[in-house]
Design an enzyme around this catalytic site. Structure first.
Site, PDB file in Angstrom:
ATOM      1  N   GLU A   1     -10.368  -2.318   4.403  1.00 51.43           N
ATOM      2  CA  GLU A   1      -9.024  -1.807   4.689  1.00 51.43           C
ATOM      3  C   GLU A   1      -8.852  -0.440   4.019  1.00 51.43           C
ATOM      4  O   GLU A   1      -9.594  -0.084   3.107  1.00 51.43           O
ATOM      5  CB  GLU A   1      -7.960  -2.767   4.131  1.00 51.43           C
TER       6      GLU A   1
ATOM      7  N   ASP B   1       0.768  -1.259   0.000  1.00 51.38           N
ATOM      8  CA  ASP B   1       0.000   0.000   0.000  1.00 51.38           C
ATOM      9  C   ASP B   1       0.799   1.310   0.000  1.00 51.38           C
ATOM     10  O   ASP B   1       1.742   1.451   0.771  1.00 51.38           O
ATOM     11  CB  ASP B   1      -0.865   0.094   1.269  1.00 51.38           C
TER      12      ASP B   1
HETATM   13  C1  FRU Z   1      -3.782  -3.662   2.821  1.00 48.32           C
HETATM   14  C2  FRU Z   1      -3.135  -4.057   4.138  1.00 48.32           C
HETATM   15  C3  FRU Z   1      -3.504  -3.074   5.241  1.00 48.32           C
HETATM   16  C4  FRU Z   1      -2.377  -3.219   6.197  1.00 48.32           C
HETATM   17  C5  FRU Z   1      -1.201  -3.459   5.287  1.00 48.32           C
HETATM   18  C6  FRU Z   1      -0.165  -4.390   5.840  1.00 48.32           C
HETATM   19  O1  FRU Z   1      -3.131  -4.137   1.705  1.00 48.32           O
HETATM   20  O2  FRU Z   1      -3.508  -5.368   4.478  1.00 48.32           O
HETATM   21  O3  FRU Z   1      -4.775  -3.285   5.788  1.00 48.32           O
HETATM   22  O4  FRU Z   1      -2.212  -2.082   6.997  1.00 48.32           O
HETATM   23  O5  FRU Z   1      -1.718  -3.989   4.089  1.00 48.32           O
HETATM   24  O6  FRU Z   1       0.960  -4.432   5.026  1.00 48.32           O
END
Ligand code: FRU
Length: 503
Positions: A226, A44
């Protein structure tokens, strides 16, 4: 002997004067104008913020391997949203846990008290994910914390009072997106809590009050929610609030995707004004997309160009994953519904380096544009208008026989992408398939923008009402370009712009 030696000497001399970085960034599949880390794992985008003339992109990063691992915040900067420079890692895991996703704000009024000498500071609000507590299955291993930077994002100090928002007993409790709510002079945190959004507010980023929850009966629930985002966009003199909620799995074309809601927000509660589930992007590869903070009237979105279905397996080396191009968001009405639109930021045109245009191009069967595109590097932008009464497709291909198709199916009134023959597809069984997207626009004419990099294609149709993002891995660069139409169609205006590398 001489024949062999001479080119070798030239090659060595050339390598010696080329900067090491540019040289490294020419590997097979390396995106030339999408941000990708020089090496190892990225997911992300985090903490995206514009500050003192610089765009900051932080990102979920594991510097020790090409697969997901203990998360750090990597860092890259750009002056134009197109050319990115990787910077030293901003945040490392610590005794409270890994550094998961979150946001960053400019705390101009120093509400947090972290500031010094009246200088505007950056504050990052992120999730600490504690792997030790996770094993104990307390359900309380994710909580929100702060870090601040007094030197324009170069170095960061974690707040000694972390965490600022402890976990009330919700297993998935993460990805805070914080913004300033001017009417009530307070910060608002939009937090993903299982498959709901919970809003919190704070006067100082340190003390948070729960305001409300959204989502029990709204949107898609095929996976965990998320990376949310909340912001207003002006539309015909009226403020419309946009709530972005990424979901994994449960997307329209399997796996990870971003849905959004349009409605009202009063500093406490978000109310959606439609029951329709809407998608930011119907392709398989735009996840965790959120917007930059502090960009005035512009709303600029960027996502992670991959999907949890296969992100850990894609055949790139020595890095894994890239981001989408930066996209400008807007609103548009189609029929009785209002939708979010996304188009590449105008800064992408900075990379234009020649091309050609055509008026009234008749296509019946197949028209080969390869010769006109002249030694296509596979990096281009293609804009054209067509009539919605006929089918068409664009085919990228190469001498190795790989093909990637993007098209419009008139009978189904759908756009589609087909990467089944696009090269390497066998690293995951669901990768080499066809994906579809509804045509949302009701207009008689179709307008399409395609943005192609070494290993990705982004489709923006009808002024950005329908977007599709797909990655692919051809055996050699896609160097041929064809337009096809079975029924026959006329492309009224076609513009091919070759794009140069931004590395
Ligand atoms: C989304 C996610 C988020 C988390 C991060 C962990 O892709 O799962 O929810 O904060 O990636 O790397």
């Amino acid at each position: 002997m001489k024949k062999v030696l001479l080119p070798l000497i030239f090659l060595i001399a050339f390598q010696a004067v080329k900067p090491a970085f540019a040289q490294d960034m020419q590997e097979k599949y390396r995106p030339q104008f999408h941000f990708s880390p020089r090496s190892n794992w990225m997911n992300d985008p985090n903490g995206m913020v514009f500050h003192n003339g610089t765009y900051h992109l932080f990102f979920q990063y594991y510097p020790d391997d090409k697969v997901w691992g203990p998360m750090h915040w990597g860092h890259a900067t750009s002056k134009d949203l197109v050319s990115w420079k990787e910077q030293p890692i901003a945040l490392y895991p610590d005794s409270l846990g890994y550094i998961f996703s979150g946001s960053a704000v400019v705390d101009a009024a120093n509400t947090s008290g972290f500031g010094q000498d009246g200088k505007a500071l950056l504050v990052a609000i992120f999730t600490h994910h504690n792997p030790v507590l996770e094993k104990q299955k307390t359900g309380k291993h994710e909580y929100q914390s702060l870090a601040y930077s007094l030197d324009d994002g170069k170095t960061w100090t974690k707040y000694s009072g972390n965490p600022v928002l402890p976990n009330p007993g919700i297993t998935d409790f993460r990805d805070p997106k914080v913004s300033w709510y001017e009417p009530q002079k307070k910060w608002v945190m939009t937090l993903a809590t299982k498959d709901r959004i919970t809003f919190y507010s704070s006067p100082n980023l340190k003390d948070w009050t729960r305001e409300s929850e959204f989502g029990a009966n709204e949107g898609a629930h095929g996976g965990v929610w998320e990376c949310p985002d909340l912001f207003p966009i002006m539309h015909n003199g009226k403020q419309v609030w946009v709530l972005i909620v990424n979901i994994n799995p449960g997307g329209p074309n399997k796996g990870s995707a971003g849905q959004y809601f349009l409605g009202e927000f009063d500093g406490k509660t978000f109310k959606a004004n439609s029951a329709e589930t809407k998608w930011l992007d119907f392709g398989a590869d735009n996840y965790a997309a959120v917007t930059f903070a502090n960009t005035g009237n512009r709303r600029i979105l960027m996502g992670w160009m991959s999907n949890w279905q296969y992100a850990n397996q894609v055949p790139t080396h020595p890095w894994r994953s890239a981001n989408t191009v930066a996209r400008e968001l807007g609103l548009k009405t189609a029929g009785k519904e209002m939708y979010l639109t996304s188009v590449p930021v105008k800064e992408l045109d900075l990379l234009g380096s020649g091309g050609f245009s055509e008026k009234s191009l008749q296509v019946k069967g197949e028209t080969n544009l390869t010769a006109k595109a002249k030694n296509s590097t596979g990096l281009f932008r293609l804009d054209f208008d067509a009539n919605a009464t006929a089918d068409f497709s664009i085919v990228l291909s190469n001498k190795a026989g790989n093909e990637l198709t993007i098209g419009y199916d008139k009978a189904a009134n759908q756009y589609y992408t087909d990467r089944s023959k696009s090269g390497k597809v066998d690293f995951e069984k669901g990768f080499g398939v066809k994906h579809t997207a509804p045509r949302i626009s009701k207009d008689k004419n179709i307008s399409v923008t395609l943005v192609a990099d070494a290993a990705s294609i982004e489709l923006f149709a009808d002024g950005g009402l329908t977007a599709m993002t797909e990655i692919f891995f051809p055996d050699e660069p896609m160097s041929e370009l064809r337009v096809k139409s079975v029924s026959g169609t006329t492309l009224s205006n076609l513009k091919y712009s070759k794009l140069k590398s931004a590395l």
